[in-house]
Design a protein around this motif. Structure first.
Motif, PDB file in Angstrom:
ATOM      1  N   LEU A  30      60.056  14.578  76.141  1.00  0.00           N
ATOM      2  CA  LEU A  30      60.463  15.231  74.848  1.00  0.00           C
ATOM      3  C   LEU A  30      60.908  14.286  73.960  1.00  0.00           C
ATOM      4  N   LEU A  31      60.291  14.106  72.774  1.00  0.00           N
ATOM      5  CA  LEU A  31      60.745  13.072  71.846  1.00  0.00           C
ATOM      6  C   LEU A  31      61.321  13.615  70.755  1.00  0.00           C
ATOM      7  N   PRO A  32      62.346  13.213  70.080  1.00  0.00           N
ATOM      8  CA  PRO A  32      63.035  13.692  68.880  1.00  0.00           C
ATOM      9  C   PRO A  32      62.375  13.066  67.402  1.00  0.00           C
ATOM     10  N   ASP A  33      61.758  14.053  66.643  1.00  0.00           N
ATOM     11  CA  ASP A  33      61.248  13.600  65.468  1.00  0.00           C
ATOM     12  C   ASP A  33      62.395  13.659  64.432  1.00  0.00           C
ATOM     13  N   CYS A  34      62.030  12.898  63.263  1.00  0.00           N
ATOM     14  CA  CYS A  34      63.036  13.089  62.103  1.00  0.00           C
ATOM     15  C   CYS A  34      62.563  14.299  61.353  1.00  0.00           C
ATOM     16  N   SER A  35      63.494  15.016  60.743  1.00  0.00           N
ATOM     17  CA  SER A  35      63.306  16.118  59.851  1.00  0.00           C
ATOM     18  C   SER A  35      62.537  15.661  58.666  1.00  0.00           C
ATOM     19  N   TYR A  36      62.213  16.521  57.767  1.00  0.00           N
ATOM     20  CA  TYR A  36      61.511  16.307  56.521  1.00  0.00           C
ATOM     21  C   TYR A  36      62.604  15.742  55.684  1.00  0.00           C
ATOM     22  N   LEU A  37      63.904  15.879  55.898  1.00  0.00           N
ATOM     23  CA  LEU A  37      65.020  15.524  54.956  1.00  0.00           C
ATOM     24  C   LEU A  37      65.161  13.942  55.363  1.00  0.00           C
ATOM     25  N   GLU A  38      64.835  13.350  56.291  1.00  0.00           N
ATOM     26  CA  GLU A  38      65.272  11.962  56.858  1.00  0.00           C
ATOM     27  C   GLU A  38      63.925  11.069  56.762  1.00  0.00           C
ATOM     28  N   ARG A  39      62.793  11.523  56.189  1.00  0.00           N
ATOM     29  CA  ARG A  39      61.597  10.580  56.227  1.00  0.00           C
ATOM     30  C   ARG A  39      60.821  10.780  54.833  1.00  0.00           C
ATOM     31  N   TYR A  40      60.094   9.613  54.751  1.00  0.00           N
ATOM     32  CA  TYR A  40      59.065   9.661  53.815  1.00  0.00           C
ATOM     33  C   TYR A  40      57.868  10.332  54.433  1.00  0.00           C
ATOM     34  N   ASP A  41      57.074  10.918  53.510  1.00  0.00           N
ATOM     35  CA  ASP A  41      56.004  11.793  54.125  1.00  0.00           C
ATOM     36  C   ASP A  41      54.903  12.041  53.155  1.00  0.00           C
ATOM     37  N   MET A  42      54.223  13.261  53.299  1.00  0.00           N
ATOM     38  CA  MET A  42      53.029  13.738  52.627  1.00  0.00           C
ATOM     39  C   MET A  42      53.431  13.424  51.061  1.00  0.00           C
ATOM     40  N   ILE A  43      52.425  13.649  50.232  1.00  0.00           N
ATOM     41  CA  ILE A  43      52.550  13.649  49.043  1.00  0.00           C
ATOM     42  C   ILE A  43      52.155  14.958  48.232  1.00  0.00           C
ATOM     43  N   LYS A  44      53.019  15.718  47.852  1.00  0.00           N
ATOM     44  CA  LYS A  44      52.793  17.037  47.340  1.00  0.00           C
ATOM     45  C   LYS A  44      52.376  16.929  45.950  1.00  0.00           C
ATOM     46  N   THR A  45      50.930  17.470  45.635  1.00  0.00           N
ATOM     47  CA  THR A  45      50.526  17.597  44.148  1.00  0.00           C
ATOM     48  C   THR A  45      50.272  18.895  44.040  1.00  0.00           C
ATOM     49  N   GLY A  46      50.079  19.146  42.452  1.00  0.00           N
ATOM     50  CA  GLY A  46      49.784  20.368  42.172  1.00  0.00           C
ATOM     51  C   GLY A  46      49.664  20.372  40.504  1.00  0.00           C
ATOM     52  N   THR A  47      49.631  21.675  40.230  1.00  0.00           N
ATOM     53  CA  THR A  47      49.502  21.704  38.724  1.00  0.00           C
ATOM     54  C   THR A  47      50.061  23.147  38.251  1.00  0.00           C
ATOM     55  N   GLN A  48      50.440  23.156  36.913  1.00  0.00           N
ATOM     56  CA  GLN A  48      51.092  24.276  36.394  1.00  0.00           C
ATOM     57  C   GLN A  48      50.228  24.532  35.402  1.00  0.00           C
ATOM     58  N   TRP A  49      49.930  25.631  35.365  1.00  0.00           N
ATOM     59  CA  TRP A  49      48.839  26.219  34.138  1.00  0.00           C
ATOM     60  C   TRP A  49      49.376  27.473  33.365  1.00  0.00           C
ATOM     61  N   ASP A  50      50.073  28.153  34.351  1.00  0.00           N
ATOM     62  CA  ASP A  50      50.300  29.755  33.864  1.00  0.00           C
ATOM     63  C   ASP A  50      51.515  30.029  33.166  1.00  0.00           C
ATOM     64  N   PHE A  51      52.560  29.152  33.112  1.00  0.00           N
ATOM     65  CA  PHE A  51      53.704  29.555  32.423  1.00  0.00           C
ATOM     66  C   PHE A  51      53.969  28.849  31.133  1.00  0.00           C
ATOM     67  N   ALA A  52      52.966  27.990  30.733  1.00  0.00           N
ATOM     68  CA  ALA A  52      53.281  27.278  29.301  1.00  0.00           C
ATOM     69  C   ALA A  52      51.745  27.112  28.776  1.00  0.00           C
ATOM     70  N   ASP A  53      51.743  26.764  27.603  1.00  0.00           N
ATOM     71  CA  ASP A  53      50.559  26.399  26.633  1.00  0.00           C
ATOM     72  C   ASP A  53      50.036  25.297  27.319  1.00  0.00           C
ATOM     73  N   THR A  54      50.773  24.235  27.668  1.00  0.00           N
ATOM     74  CA  THR A  54      50.133  23.075  28.033  1.00  0.00           C
ATOM     75  C   THR A  54      50.226  22.761  29.534  1.00  0.00           C
TER      76      THR A  54
END
Ligand code: SF4
Length: 736
Positions: free
Chosen positions: A473-497
């Protein structure tokens, strides 16, 4: 011919729109993301610094965070004020990430089980011993029986890099992600078989005239930006239709609540489509331009009158007509939500096809308030393990079944193969961030599978029920202790731009004890198994920087931009490259219905009620069951019992009950009764994920009822091989 699904194609428009490669570094002294950020914080904290670049993973939605740090300790999490996704808002679970980080029960060191699987005795060992053991055991099994003799059960962003190592480079096809086979896989493949695109959950609810939810229970199911869009739509005056056997948080806000008989949703959808077609109230122009096989579908569903569906679904015909008229009056600006967790009854591919076809009948694609595919940033460099040239055939391909399976192998096929040894032995098991005891139905079978393994390794942040079955059983770092995936996204519905964002996960604090990150653990095992020359990245910083280089960015630059890079976005509306296959010939060639078809499911036998389950607003299923803050909010699950059924059973509010299922399996623990007219008489309802059995979870062990232990009967969806989990029935036994 089955669909040619690659994992990347499958994931390309997944709701999190994330670059899915975790790029964690592994250094015990990882540099923290602490900077003197000029951010306006919603809270006031003395003597703190603000660390930027956090990305939450208390659930999969991945809201962007900042952390308040005092003396090197994280004392509070908040939404990143720069976020155009969740903004400064985070949910209860997001807040409670602090408690998870410092949970004294967390895994701290590599451990070896010197007891039995299921009843472990843990002995602390060095990383060298742990890695040597894992690599030696897995290599010996793979050398003897082939790579296919290994099975991997991954979950979460930490598990993606090791999953690619075992799948691509070692070469086992036996990879089973719970998120595909027990959750959204059916949705994605059914939409691909209809519009050649897996849906995201970004249906344009904020700008719609009607929100149509089938089994979704927003308010209990909380993903911050998603719920914001939903609430914005309601605020803007959208009508809400909720189809659910239970009076959920969404049903409570609805204009029309359809309290449908469980398992009959496809009949309901077919009757709506038939009514619209027969009365020429569908989107004729759209269907002519984008539809294929419409006449065939129209002819095939002709028998689904309102009256026939009313009888099957146990709802008034007038109500089905009311829903159809509401949709017709507002098309094409209607948001038909594709759902998330859709593995219900074993007839689910057909229901999801029907949802996609209904969207087509209404022409609700690519216009404000409809099914849209907002365009996120493109160009991040891909980093993955090299693929083996000759790859093993999957179990479903060998058996010529489940031709519309999501990427990987259906879990039950892996279990059956491991238990029987046919068509080949599976003797090595890697479980990374997943808890198959709680995610996969029929626990007895899962335990049987584990018992026959020669070697089982688990990597996780916390002890869970499955970690009791590990050899190492191996102890992993949590998401607060590591670099990791890159979250990408878009916002289209709350502003005109429109705007797009790029937010790599950065550590808010350094990892404690001997926790390591998945890239380091994987690379060390890979070297010991003889794959050292194939390692794609040495550290998370190198990996994240490589990915960002594809869009001319770097970690340093994004840190200087307070953790999130913003850039102009694109209009999500307008022409879509789209064909809607109302009739799919390829499906028929493979032996499945070519048009959406209703397949009835078994009804509750006399004396039993169907066991339904769902999400709690303050938990992410089992993953948060040891979180003291969240357990203080909700540490058990009440059993929703219809008031008439309760009267028959002489049960009253607050009574304590056990549940016994149709196979005689009794819940290990008990729960209290909630008497309500808000659930059908033929069903009971509980929250999923409670009732853990691992005594190392000192807060969560034995709290509430474990619904998975009662789901012994599987209904396997024929097209996908995913598991329907709502075909089990229970009796309530009062505990004095
Ligand atoms: S919805 Fe809540 S738990 Fe999920 S990522 Fe956002 S803050 Fe975290």
């Amino acid at each position: 011919m089955a669909m040619n699904l690659t994992r990347r194609h499958f994931l390309k428009t997944a709701s999190i729109a994330a670059a899915s490669i975790p790029l964690s570094q592994v250094v015990a002294k990882a540099e923290s993301g602490v900077v003197k950020a000029p951010l306006v914080s919603p809270g006031t904290f003395k003597n703190t610094q603000t660390a930027v670049g956090g990305v939450c993973e208390m659930c999969f939605w991945r809201c962007q965070l900042v952390g308040k740090i005092r003396d090197g300790r994280l004392i509070k999490l908040e939404g990143n004020p720069k976020s155009i996704d969740n903004g400064v808002s985070i949910c209860a679970r997001g807040n409670a990430g602090v408690k998870m980080l410092y949970d004294p029960d967390r895994l701290k060191y590599p451990m070896k089980n010197v007891g039995k699987r299921g009843a472990p005795k843990w002995q602390r060992i060095t990383w060298d011993e742990a890695l040597d053991t894992c690599a030696t055991k897995l290599k010996a099994i793979a050398d003897r029986d082939g790579a296919k003799s290994l099975a991997i059960f991954p979950h979460g962003s930490s598990a993606t890099y090791p999953m690619h190592f075992f799948e691509h480079t070692v070469g086992t096809p036996n990879v089973s992600e719970a998120s595909f086979f027990q959750c959204r896989g059916i949705r994605d493949t059914a939409y691909m078989a209809t519009i050649d695109t897996p849906p995201n959950e970004d249906v344009d609810m904020a700008n719609t005239k009607v929100i149509f939810l089938l089994g979704c229970h927003f308010g209990e199911n909380i993903h911050v930006s998603h719920v914001k869009r939903y609430l914005k739509g309601l605020e803007n005056g959208a009508k809400l239709v909720v189809v659910d056997p239970r009076y959920s948080a969404s049903a409570a806000k609805s204009d029309i609540w359809v309290q449908i008989r469980p398992g009959t949703d496809t009949a309901f959808l077919l009757a709506i489509m038939n009514y619209l077609i027969q009365n020429k109230k569908y989107n004729i122009d759209f269907v002519e331009e984008y539809g294929e096989g419409f006449e065939k579908m129209a002819a095939g569903i002709k028998g689904w009158t309102l009256e026939k569906a009313a009888q099957e679904c146990d709802v008034p015909a007038a109500q089905i007509k009311e829903v159809a008229e509401l949709l017709a009056a507002n098309m094409p600006n209607v948001a038909i939500h594709p759902g998330r967790h859709v593995s219900w009854y074993g007839n689910d591919f057909q229901r999801q096809r029907a949802l996609a076809c209904l969207t087509g009948v209404l022409g609700a694609f690519g216009v404000p308030g409809s099914f849209v595919l907002p365009k996120g940033p493109k160009g991040l460099t891909k980093i993955t393990w090299p693929k083996k040239e000759a790859h093993e055939e999957s179990l479903q391909a060998m058996a010529d079944v489940h031709h519309y399976s999501p990427p990987g192998t259906p879990t039950d096929l892996i279990r059956n193969t491991a238990i029987t040894g046919k068509p080949y032995p599976i003797k090595g098991c890697v479980i990374w961030g997943q808890n198959p005891i709680q995610t996969i139905p029929n626990q007895e079978k899962t335990i049987k599978m584990l018992e026959q393994m020669e070697f089982v390794m688990c990597v996780d942040v916390m002890p869970t029920d499955i970690t009791m079955f590990a050899d190492i059983l191996l102890p992993d770092c949590s998401y607060l202790e590591r670099y990791d995936m890159i979250k990408t996204g878009t916002q289209w519905d709350f502003a005109d731009t429109q705007q797009q964002y790029i937010a790599p996960r950065m550590p808010l604090v350094a990892p404690g004890f001997e926790r390591k990150e998945s890239i380091w653990i994987t690379n060390e095992i890979a070297k010991r198994m003889g794959y050292g020359d194939k390692i794609p990245v040495k550290s998370q910083e190198e990996g994240v920087d490589k990915m960002l280089a594809g869009v001319n960015l770097s970690i340093a630059q994004i840190k200087a931009e307070d953790g999130i890079h913003l850039q102009p976005g694109k209009d999500p509306y307008g022409e879509m490259d789209l064909t809607v296959l109302f009739y799919n010939e390829e499906l028929e060639d493979n032996g499945y219905p070519g048009i959406p078809t209703y397949i009835p499911v078994e009804r509750a036998p006399a004396g039993y009620a169907r066991l339904l389950y769902g999400r709690s607003p303050v938990h992410t299923f089992n993953r948060t069951q040891n979180n003291a803050w969240l357990m203080a909010e909700m540490d058990t699950t009440p059993v929703w019992v219809n008031d008439k059924l309760a009267a028959k059973l002489e049960l009253k509010e607050g009574d304590t009950v056990s549940l016994v299922n149709q196979d005689g399996v009794k819940s290990r623990t008990t729960a209290t009764v909630k008497v309500t007219p808000g659930i059908r008489e033929d069903s009971v309802y509980i929250y999923h994920g409670f009732g853990s059995m691992n005594p190392d979870m000192t807060v969560g062990c034995n709290k509430g009822i474990d619904d998975t232990s009662l789901i012994t009967k599987l209904a396997v969806d024929p097209e996908t091989g995913a598991h329907g989990m709502r075909n089990n029935f229970v009796k309530l036994v009062k505990v004095s």
